[in-house]
Scaffold this motif. Sequence first.
Motif, PDB file in Angstrom:
ATOM      1  N   PRO A 238       4.557   6.990  22.555  1.00  0.00           N
ATOM      2  CA  PRO A 238       5.011   6.890  21.162  1.00  0.00           C
ATOM      3  C   PRO A 238       4.599   5.584  20.492  1.00  0.00           C
ATOM      4  O   PRO A 238       4.188   5.581  19.329  1.00  0.00           O
ATOM      5  N   ALA A 239       4.681   4.473  21.220  1.00  0.00           N
ATOM      6  CA  ALA A 239       4.300   3.186  20.638  1.00  0.00           C
ATOM      7  C   ALA A 239       2.806   3.139  20.345  1.00  0.00           C
ATOM      8  O   ALA A 239       2.376   2.588  19.320  1.00  0.00           O
ATOM      9  N   ALA A 240       1.993   3.687  21.238  1.00  0.00           N
ATOM     10  CA  ALA A 240       0.545   3.704  21.016  1.00  0.00           C
ATOM     11  C   ALA A 240       0.196   4.494  19.767  1.00  0.00           C
ATOM     12  O   ALA A 240      -0.643   4.078  18.954  1.00  0.00           O
ATOM     13  N   LEU A 241       0.836   5.655  19.590  1.00  0.00           N
ATOM     14  CA  LEU A 241       0.559   6.469  18.406  1.00  0.00           C
ATOM     15  C   LEU A 241       1.039   5.767  17.141  1.00  0.00           C
ATOM     16  O   LEU A 241       0.355   5.792  16.108  1.00  0.00           O
ATOM     17  N   ALA A 242       2.202   5.135  17.202  1.00  0.00           N
ATOM     18  CA  ALA A 242       2.713   4.404  16.039  1.00  0.00           C
ATOM     19  C   ALA A 242       1.802   3.238  15.673  1.00  0.00           C
ATOM     20  O   ALA A 242       1.548   2.979  14.491  1.00  0.00           O
ATOM     21  N   ALA A 243       1.303   2.532  16.687  1.00  0.00           N
ATOM     22  CA  ALA A 243       0.389   1.420  16.425  1.00  0.00           C
ATOM     23  C   ALA A 243      -0.887   1.908  15.768  1.00  0.00           C
ATOM     24  O   ALA A 243      -1.418   1.274  14.838  1.00  0.00           O
ATOM     25  N   ALA A 244      -1.402   3.037  16.236  1.00  0.00           N
ATOM     26  CA  ALA A 244      -2.623   3.588  15.654  1.00  0.00           C
ATOM     27  C   ALA A 244      -2.401   4.018  14.207  1.00  0.00           C
ATOM     28  O   ALA A 244      -3.252   3.786  13.334  1.00  0.00           O
ATOM     29  N   ALA A 245      -1.262   4.642  13.936  1.00  0.00           N
ATOM     30  CA  ALA A 245      -0.964   5.080  12.573  1.00  0.00           C
ATOM     31  C   ALA A 245      -0.819   3.896  11.631  1.00  0.00           C
ATOM     32  O   ALA A 245      -1.314   3.920  10.492  1.00  0.00           O
ATOM     33  N   ALA A 246      -0.132   2.844  12.091  1.00  0.00           N
ATOM     34  CA  ALA A 246       0.021   1.641  11.263  1.00  0.00           C
ATOM     35  C   ALA A 246      -1.329   0.986  11.011  1.00  0.00           C
ATOM     36  O   ALA A 246      -1.628   0.557   9.888  1.00  0.00           O
ATOM     37  N   LEU A 247      -2.148   0.903  12.045  1.00  0.00           N
ATOM     38  CA  LEU A 247      -3.471   0.290  11.897  1.00  0.00           C
ATOM     39  C   LEU A 247      -4.317   1.078  10.902  1.00  0.00           C
ATOM     40  O   LEU A 247      -5.002   0.492  10.052  1.00  0.00           O
ATOM     41  N   GLN A 248      -4.290   2.381  10.995  1.00  0.00           N
ATOM     42  CA  GLN A 248      -5.057   3.219  10.079  1.00  0.00           C
ATOM     43  C   GLN A 248      -4.624   2.989   8.628  1.00  0.00           C
ATOM     44  O   GLN A 248      -5.464   2.876   7.724  1.00  0.00           O
ATOM     45  N   ALA A 249      -3.312   2.890   8.398  1.00  0.00           N
ATOM     46  CA  ALA A 249      -2.800   2.661   7.048  1.00  0.00           C
ATOM     47  C   ALA A 249      -3.198   1.287   6.521  1.00  0.00           C
ATOM     48  O   ALA A 249      -3.580   1.132   5.354  1.00  0.00           O
ATOM     49  N   VAL A 250      -3.127   0.280   7.382  1.00  0.00           N
ATOM     50  CA  VAL A 250      -3.462  -1.085   6.970  1.00  0.00           C
ATOM     51  C   VAL A 250      -4.952  -1.224   6.670  1.00  0.00           C
ATOM     52  O   VAL A 250      -5.350  -1.815   5.661  1.00  0.00           O
ATOM     53  N   VAL A 251      -5.791  -0.676   7.532  1.00  0.00           N
ATOM     54  CA  VAL A 251      -7.237  -0.779   7.335  1.00  0.00           C
ATOM     55  C   VAL A 251      -7.655  -0.103   6.032  1.00  0.00           C
ATOM     56  O   VAL A 251      -8.555  -0.584   5.326  1.00  0.00           O
ATOM     57  N   ALA A 252      -7.000   0.996   5.675  1.00  0.00           N
ATOM     58  CA  ALA A 252      -7.340   1.710   4.452  1.00  0.00           C
ATOM     59  C   ALA A 252      -7.087   0.870   3.207  1.00  0.00           C
ATOM     60  O   ALA A 252      -7.738   1.059   2.172  1.00  0.00           O
ATOM     61  N   GLU A 253      -6.152  -0.081   3.275  1.00  0.00           N
ATOM     62  CA  GLU A 253      -5.770  -0.882   2.107  1.00  0.00           C
ATOM     63  C   GLU A 253      -6.168  -2.345   2.205  1.00  0.00           C
ATOM     64  O   GLU A 253      -5.884  -3.117   1.293  1.00  0.00           O
ATOM     65  N   ARG A 254      -6.808  -2.747   3.305  1.00  0.00           N
ATOM     66  CA  ARG A 254      -6.931  -4.184   3.557  1.00  0.00           C
ATOM     67  C   ARG A 254      -7.784  -4.927   2.539  1.00  0.00           C
ATOM     68  O   ARG A 254      -7.508  -6.095   2.244  1.00  0.00           O
ATOM     69  N   ASP A 255      -8.805  -4.300   1.980  1.00  0.00           N
ATOM     70  CA  ASP A 255      -9.636  -5.007   1.011  1.00  0.00           C
ATOM     71  C   ASP A 255      -8.835  -5.363  -0.238  1.00  0.00           C
ATOM     72  O   ASP A 255      -8.844  -6.505  -0.701  1.00  0.00           O
ATOM     73  N   GLU A 256      -8.106  -4.371  -0.756  1.00  0.00           N
ATOM     74  CA  GLU A 256      -7.299  -4.602  -1.953  1.00  0.00           C
ATOM     75  C   GLU A 256      -6.171  -5.588  -1.679  1.00  0.00           C
ATOM     76  O   GLU A 256      -5.952  -6.544  -2.442  1.00  0.00           O
ATOM     77  N   VAL A 257      -5.449  -5.363  -0.590  1.00  0.00           N
ATOM     78  CA  VAL A 257      -4.333  -6.254  -0.257  1.00  0.00           C
ATOM     79  C   VAL A 257      -4.837  -7.656   0.060  1.00  0.00           C
ATOM     80  O   VAL A 257      -4.240  -8.656  -0.356  1.00  0.00           O
ATOM     81  N   GLY A 258      -5.938  -7.738   0.798  1.00  0.00           N
ATOM     82  CA  GLY A 258      -6.488  -9.045   1.152  1.00  0.00           C
ATOM     83  C   GLY A 258      -6.850  -9.870  -0.065  1.00  0.00           C
ATOM     84  O   GLY A 258      -6.578 -11.075  -0.118  1.00  0.00           O
ATOM     85  N   ARG A 259      -7.474  -9.240  -1.051  1.00  0.00           N
ATOM     86  CA  ARG A 259      -7.828  -9.978  -2.279  1.00  0.00           C
ATOM     87  C   ARG A 259      -6.580 -10.477  -2.994  1.00  0.00           C
ATOM     88  O   ARG A 259      -6.535 -11.630  -3.449  1.00  0.00           O
ATOM     89  N   ALA A 260      -5.576  -9.618  -3.084  1.00  0.00           N
ATOM     90  CA  ALA A 260      -4.350 -10.002  -3.790  1.00  0.00           C
ATOM     91  C   ALA A 260      -3.626 -11.130  -3.059  1.00  0.00           C
ATOM     92  O   ALA A 260      -3.154 -12.096  -3.680  1.00  0.00           O
ATOM     93  N   GLN A 261      -3.530 -11.030  -1.735  1.00  0.00           N
ATOM     94  CA  GLN A 261      -2.827 -12.068  -0.986  1.00  0.00           C
ATOM     95  C   GLN A 261      -3.598 -13.374  -0.982  1.00  0.00           C
ATOM     96  O   GLN A 261      -3.002 -14.459  -1.071  1.00  0.00           O
ATOM     97  N   ALA A 262      -4.911 -13.304  -0.898  1.00  0.00           N
ATOM     98  CA  ALA A 262      -5.710 -14.533  -0.939  1.00  0.00           C
ATOM     99  C   ALA A 262      -5.532 -15.250  -2.270  1.00  0.00           C
ATOM    100  O   ALA A 262      -5.471 -16.486  -2.323  1.00  0.00           O
ATOM    101  N   ALA A 263      -5.442 -14.485  -3.357  1.00  0.00           N
ATOM    102  CA  ALA A 263      -5.226 -15.094  -4.675  1.00  0.00           C
ATOM    103  C   ALA A 263      -3.864 -15.775  -4.739  1.00  0.00           C
ATOM    104  O   ALA A 263      -3.724 -16.877  -5.306  1.00  0.00           O
ATOM    105  N   LEU A 264      -2.844 -15.134  -4.159  1.00  0.00           N
ATOM    106  CA  LEU A 264      -1.514 -15.751  -4.140  1.00  0.00           C
ATOM    107  C   LEU A 264      -1.520 -17.036  -3.309  1.00  0.00           C
ATOM    108  O   LEU A 264      -0.911 -18.047  -3.693  1.00  0.00           O
ATOM    109  N   LEU A 265      -2.199 -17.016  -2.174  1.00  0.00           N
ATOM    110  CA  LEU A 265      -2.260 -18.215  -1.347  1.00  0.00           C
ATOM    111  C   LEU A 265      -3.054 -19.321  -2.030  1.00  0.00           C
ATOM    112  O   LEU A 265      -2.753 -20.509  -1.841  1.00  0.00           O
ATOM    113  N   ASP A 266      -4.061 -18.963  -2.795  1.00  0.00           N
ATOM    114  CA  ASP A 266      -4.780 -19.981  -3.569  1.00  0.00           C
ATOM    115  C   ASP A 266      -3.839 -20.676  -4.549  1.00  0.00           C
ATOM    116  O   ASP A 266      -3.908 -21.896  -4.738  1.00  0.00           O
ATOM    117  N   ARG A 267      -2.952 -19.885  -5.161  1.00  0.00           N
ATOM    118  CA  ARG A 267      -1.956 -20.463  -6.073  1.00  0.00           C
ATOM    119  C   ARG A 267      -1.033 -21.418  -5.325  1.00  0.00           C
ATOM    120  O   ARG A 267      -0.773 -22.545  -5.780  1.00  0.00           O
TER     121      ARG A 267
END
Length: 383
Positions: A238-267
């Motif tokens: 169960p943990a392996a499947l949950a980790a894979a599902a979370a990773l898949q969701a994060v990778v799908a959004e990482r470019d958009e989220v990464g840009r937004a978070q990097a801008a906040l950290l620059d501030r």
Amino acid sequence: MQARTHHWDAASGEALHPAGREALLAALDKGYADPRRLHGSGRAARLLLDNAREVTASCLGVRADEVSFTASGTEAVHRGLLGLVTGRVRDGASVVRTAVEHSSVRHALDWRGTPQVEVPVDRDGRVDPDDVRSAVGSADGGAAVVAVQSANHEVGTLQPVAEIAAAVPDVPIFVSVAASAGRLPLPSGWSVAAASAHKWGGPAGLGLLLVRKGARWRNAFPADDRIDERVSGFENVPAALAAAAALQAVVAERDEVGRAQAALLDRIRAAVATLPDVEVVGHPHARLPHVLTFSCLYVDGEALVTELDRHGFGVASGSACTASTLAPSHVLEAMGVLTHGNVRLGLPWPTADHPMAAVEAEVDRFLALLPEVLVELRGRIGL
């Protein structure tokens, strides 16, 4: 009164991603059996485990048979690094590592009694590939492995893994990608890698070991008669499947989220740098998009963490793994920067219940609060 706490320590671990939570709850009812068994429930568990491996491999750009699930990120480091050392006993006796590697790397090598050659880093925490090449050339008994992290877990600085691999083409690279997996693509040039699922919003207590096809890796620990010969113990399906599902969701959004978070950290970085007797540490550009560290003169780090927590901001201080001992961070010491009054921010991954707009509002409040907290703490000692 204690304010509602915002978890700003994502570098230590994220909350379970909603996609991971959904997968975990579903898998608990279907993934309990021994995946080696031929009965129906065993075949169901095996299907879930194979699916977790396939999804994880796809997200990371590796082969499914290169993926192993361990009981923790630390175990993945131990198995990955020592297995590579074991497979290279005829080629070298020493391990070349950077001065800012995670403590699990040093502990594993100390336990085995492997000679270590430490490579210094610059003031930004970044290692020079030429220094690694020189260290390999001077290693006692020859270099068996080079250990270098993809990104530092304390200050966020990215390491030039591909350039290091090119500089020492005859020595395999062990890389810890714990701080960057999911948030950034894996670097190139490594032979064995290790990660920890809770860093990207998977469940705690699940590590990831990646062994490239053709790598001269040999198990340095007792063997077990499980599905995967690289690990031991009953698989946490169960943990392996949950980790894979979370990773898949994060990778799908990482470019958009990464840009937004990097801008906040620059501030945050720009605002914090204007405060008196405060030093922002880590590379200004080659860094993780969600991690920022700064040190404050005349302020105790633990007191600063406690005060910020009282106002609703859960941040880290000192070494990411030894803060509880109140010992100075070996990473900050190696960089030659201020080690006291240290604070590490790790912006959390946004979710539907906690969107990026909410994080932006938290940043506004943090930037208004921090100068007041510093004045208060310094005032307690008469400054």
